[in-house]
Structures are given as C-alpha cells and as structure tokens.
Design an enzyme around this catalytic site. Structure first.
Site, PDB file in Angstrom:
ATOM      1  CB  SER A   6     -12.496  23.097   7.349  1.00 37.77           C
ATOM      2  OG  SER A   6     -11.155  22.701   7.208  1.00 37.77           O
ATOM      3  CE  LYS A   7     -13.761  26.497   5.350  1.00 35.85           C
ATOM      4  NZ  LYS A   7     -13.442  26.620   6.752  1.00 35.85           N
ATOM      5  NE  ARG A   8      -6.932  22.341   7.635  1.00 34.75           N
ATOM      6  CZ  ARG A   8      -7.608  22.789   8.673  1.00 34.75           C
ATOM      7  NH1 ARG A   8      -7.758  24.041   8.842  1.00 34.75           N
ATOM      8  NH2 ARG A   8      -8.122  21.990   9.575  1.00 34.75           N
TER       9      ARG A   8
END
Length: 466
Positions: free
Chosen positions: A240-242
């Site tokens: 994910s973006k993380r």
RNA sequence: GUCCCCAUCGUCUAGCCUGGUCCAGGACACCGGCCUUUCAAGCCGGCAACGGGGGUUCGAAUCCCCCUGGGGACGCCA
C-alpha cells in the site's frame, strides 16, 4: 508468436507491483522474440485520470520497458465492446437485468449475513422474452453463466486450477450507462489483439474462469494464463502507499538507477540459480515463467539500496556523471567542468547508495559556503590543531604539483614533526576543506578542489580559530 | 461466511517436478575481523530456515492427507 500485454488502469500511479507485472510480461515476450503490448484500461470514467496515464507511461519508459504496440485506450473502443455485448444478448448468452444498485446491495448484505455467497440471485435471468413490464427502465446486461459444470485452466506458474460454475456470478458486462466492464473488455481486447499469454497478479485468479467462459461464449480462443504472486509490504499485507506503492518515478527522484530497480524487480519472485546481478539482456535471455515463485514476496528496501550501490559503482563513471547532474541542479548547483564532475563521481560513488545521497555528500566540492558540522569543528579545528593547519598551508603553498606523490611527503613530514598519526594530521585538514569528518581520500579532495580553493579554505579555517 | 491461492534463514531465494550427493546453498541485512588518512568500498569469517501432525518409503525439504498460519477474491473497480 508470443504476444503479451500490460494493461493497467489509470486510477493510480504505476507502483512497484504494477511495474514488476509489466516487467515479467516484457521479459517473457522478449525472451520468445515476441511482441509486448501496452493497453490502458480506462473504462472507469469516474476514476481514470490523465495524470495517472502519464505517470504509467513515464514510469515504464524510465525503467526501460519499451512497448512494441500501443498504448491502446479502451475508451476509444467502447463501440466494439457494446457490439459484442449485444451480440451475446441476441444469442441468448446474456440478458438484461433491471435490478437497482440499492436492491443488489441489500441482497448482498443479506446473503453474507446468512453465511451464503454474496452473489446475484438471478432474478432477471429468466424473464420471458416478451416481457414488457420493465419497458423503458434502465438496465444492465449480464452474462449468463452456466449453472453447473466446471471451468479449469492450466496456469503456467501454478498448474491446474479448477472452479465450479456454481461459484461464479452472472456478472455485468455492460453498465446501465452503456459502458462496458473490465471482465468483458479484457476478454475482447486480449482476443482481438491476439494476446497469447496473460501474465498478471494472482488477485485475478478468481476472474479467470469467468473470462474463460466469456471467451467460449464469444467463440474466441483463450490465451494461456500465468498468475504471479502479489508483492507485500513489511507487514506481509498487500503493498500500500505506506510501503512501496508510491509512483515508480519517486524512485527516480530519490536517486535510484533504473538498472538497479529493474534488476531488483526481476529478482522479486523470480530467480535463476544463485545469480543476483542481471543486465537487461541477461534477464531477457534467462527469464521464464516456470521459474517464477508461487508465494508472495516482501519488498525490501535494503536490498534495493545494495543493488543501486552496485550499479553506482559498476556503470561507467561518465554515465553516472550524466545522471548525477540533475540532482546537483536540484540543489542549485551547476557543474560545468565535466572532467572534474567525473572525478568527483569516481570518488563518491562508492560511498553513496543513491544519486541523491551523492549530491548531498558532494556539496563542498561545488560551493565555498558549504555547511560546517559543529561537532567536527569543535573537535578538529582547535588551538591544538591550528599549528598543524598553519604548517600544512605553508608547505602546501610551496607544492608544485597536486599529485598524490607530491602531497604525501608533506603529510609525512608533519606526522614526524608532531609525532602524530596520519589521522591526526589529516582530519583537521579534512574538516577545514569539507566541513565534515567524512570525505574521499584527502589527496583526492585536494586535487579535485585545486590549489586556490584549498588555500582559501585553509586560511579561513585558521582564522576562525581563536 | 464461501471459493481460490500460498507456506525453506528477519528479507529475496536455490533445492522440490525426476525422493538419498542437503546435519539445506547463495544474496541483502546484522555481528566480528582484515585493510585503512575519515567514511565507505573491498576481502575473510559468523549468526540464522525446511510451520505442525500423520502417512508412503530402507530413506522426505522433496510424494500424499489433515491441521494451522498467511494472502487473495466475492462491485454497474480494474
């Protein structure tokens, strides 16, 4: 002839996962001397954005993945999909469904709560052909799935996968606004474009039987499928973006080399014995689907950094210098002296993991008002070291050459005079010239800086000491 | 909930198909040493894994079954 494709939807940036899927498709087609197609799946008008299209094209180009055909845009082909949808409708292989979104949502929730499959209950499937009660109402077209039987396919990575038809839904192929949906357009395009092998994320395994059924209904031959495992973040959950789901171009901006990223991506889920380093040509030569692993892999920044460091050190210095320039410019530094720049790169590249790091570590080569580390100053620019600097400057001014052989005796003389180790002589000089305790070898630093700058900096440092 | 997929060092992986040469190999990271004008780089060494249980077999990381664990899918998203 092998023909593969990468078919991203422009509803987000091209991230690590997408890039790897693209790479595998690219490598597979090139390995077989085939064709690689790029197709943009933009049938979701709501979420598709031009900026994402640009990010995807830019990311692939930067990485070094070149497509032979396309980019095709599904937006330009909607008439084609509609034709096909109505063809199925006419043939009795699809039907109009008048159920509203709200109603469906409710049915789904209810089914889920009762522990069942949240599938469409097929209310409209058996509406009589002469039904007029729904005349004029908005409708979608649904694909008529076989009610019984099995669908199976031979996945190139996982072997045979089988689904029972009861598990499959009557999926919508044409929305009420007359636009087609993914599972339908993908089949038509892959068939019409002559795609022979579909390499995609394993989140598509569940879609595959539905798509195969559509191929059959349309009387098109189905391609071969290969489902690669997803890439996970450190927490083992889907990227994910993380983690690494930021745009590929972010890696370019952070100073990574496309060679390193491509190499890293190729080795994520694929291996060729113990080999770690692959040129693009080698990847093409050695890549094959059966060697792709089945289990998800975790994106590891440390290993990417190591690979990047490797390419920093092994690519031609002139080449690295070329790519280094924009990072200097970004810091407001211009480096007109080409030979000097290359020399800096040769000395800095083994101490930097990225181009960005290298730029940050090289500031003092280009600016006279470079920052001075206070800890370094209080430790090395002191009344005790002042005489060393004075002596060094005096000797330095008398030097006729800045070669190592010329500089060496000067330092050696000082170690004797002060009965000190080389490090005690050199560190004060280093701090005076670079503003910090870390730099390339001092002889190199001096040679690169040149007589004038070295003289000025030493003088300035000496004067700064009380 | 239902269906599908997966399971070797912390991480990427080799080995698994064609059981023995594997008390499991390489790489990153980590730790130690060497080198050394700093930091790196480099070199040498170390730590560290077959998820569990049943089979099959003379012998299983490798074949079969179950369990557990993880992931994915179930949209008028792709």
């Amino acid at each position: 002839m092998v023909k593969t494709r990468f078919a991203p939807s422009p509803t987000g940036n091209l991230h690590i996962g997408g890039a790897r899927t693209a790479l595998f498709n690219y490598l597979y087609s090139k390995h077989h001397k085939g064709i690689f197609v790029l197709r943009i799946e933009d049938t979701d008008v709501e979420r598709s954005k031009q900026e994402y299209v640009e990010d995807i094209l830019g990311g692939l180009s930067w990485l070094g993945i070149n497509w032979d055909e396309g980019p095709y845009y599904q937006k330009d082909r909607v008439d084609l999909y509609r034709e096909h949808a109505f063809r199925l409708l006419g043939a009795g292989l699809a039907y109009k469904c008048y159920c509203s979104t709200e109603m469906l949502e409710e049915k789904r929730k209810k089914a889920l709560k009762e522990g069942g499959k949240p599938h469409y209950d097929r209310t409209c499937r058996d509406l009589p052909a002469d039904d007029v009660s729904n005349e004029g109402k908005p409708f979608v077209i649904r694909f008529k799935n076989p009610l019984s039987g099995e669908v199976s396919f031979d996945d190139l990575i996982r072997g045979t996968i089988t689904f029972r038809c009861e598990e499959l839904d009557d999926l919508i192929i044409l929305r009420s606004d007359n636009t087609p949906t993914y599972n339908f357009t993908v089949v038509i395009d892959d068939a019409l474009m002559g795609i022979t092998h579909i390499v995609r994320g394993d989140d598509h395994i569940n879609n595959t039987p539905r798509q195969i059924l559509i191929y059959e209904a349309l009387n098109y031959p189905a391609p071969r499928f290969a489902h690669v495992p997803l890439i996970h973040g450190k927490d083992k959950a889907r990227l994910s973006k993380r983690h690494g789901a930021t745009s590929l171009l972010e890696y370019r901006n952070e100073g990574f080399l496309p060679e390193a990223l491509m190499n890293y991506l190729a080795r994520l889920g694929w291996a060729h014995g113990d080999q770690e380093i692959f040129s693009q040509e080698e990847m093409i030569e050695k890549f094959d689907l059966p060697n792709v692993g089945k289990s998800p892999s975790v994106f590891d920044m440390d290993k990417l950094s190591w690979l990047n460091g490797h390419y920093m050190k092994t690519l031609p210095a002139q080449d690295i210098a070329e790519r280094f320039l924009p990072f200097l410019e970004h810091m407001g530094i211009s480096a007109p002296d080409r030979a000097q720049l290359v020399r800096i790169v040769m000395n800095q590249r083994e101490r930097a993991k990225t181009l960005k790091e290298m730029a940050q570590a090289s500031e003092y080569f280009f600016r006279d008002d470079f920052p001075v580390d206070e800890t370094a100053r209080t430790k090395f620019l002191t009344s005790a070291t002042k005489p060393i600097l004075v002596d060094f400057l005096e000797g330095f001014n008398a030097l006729s050459s800045l070669d190592e052989e010329a500089q060496k005796p000067l330092i050696e003389g000082l170690t004797q005079k002060y009965n000190a180790k080389p490090v005690n002589i050199i560190q004060p000089i280093r701090v005076a010239l670079c503003g910090k305790t870390v730099s390339p070898g001092i002889f190199e630093v001096i040679a690169i800086l040149g007589k004038e700058k070295v003289g000025k900096r030493l003088t300035k440092a000496i004067e700064s000491i009380q």
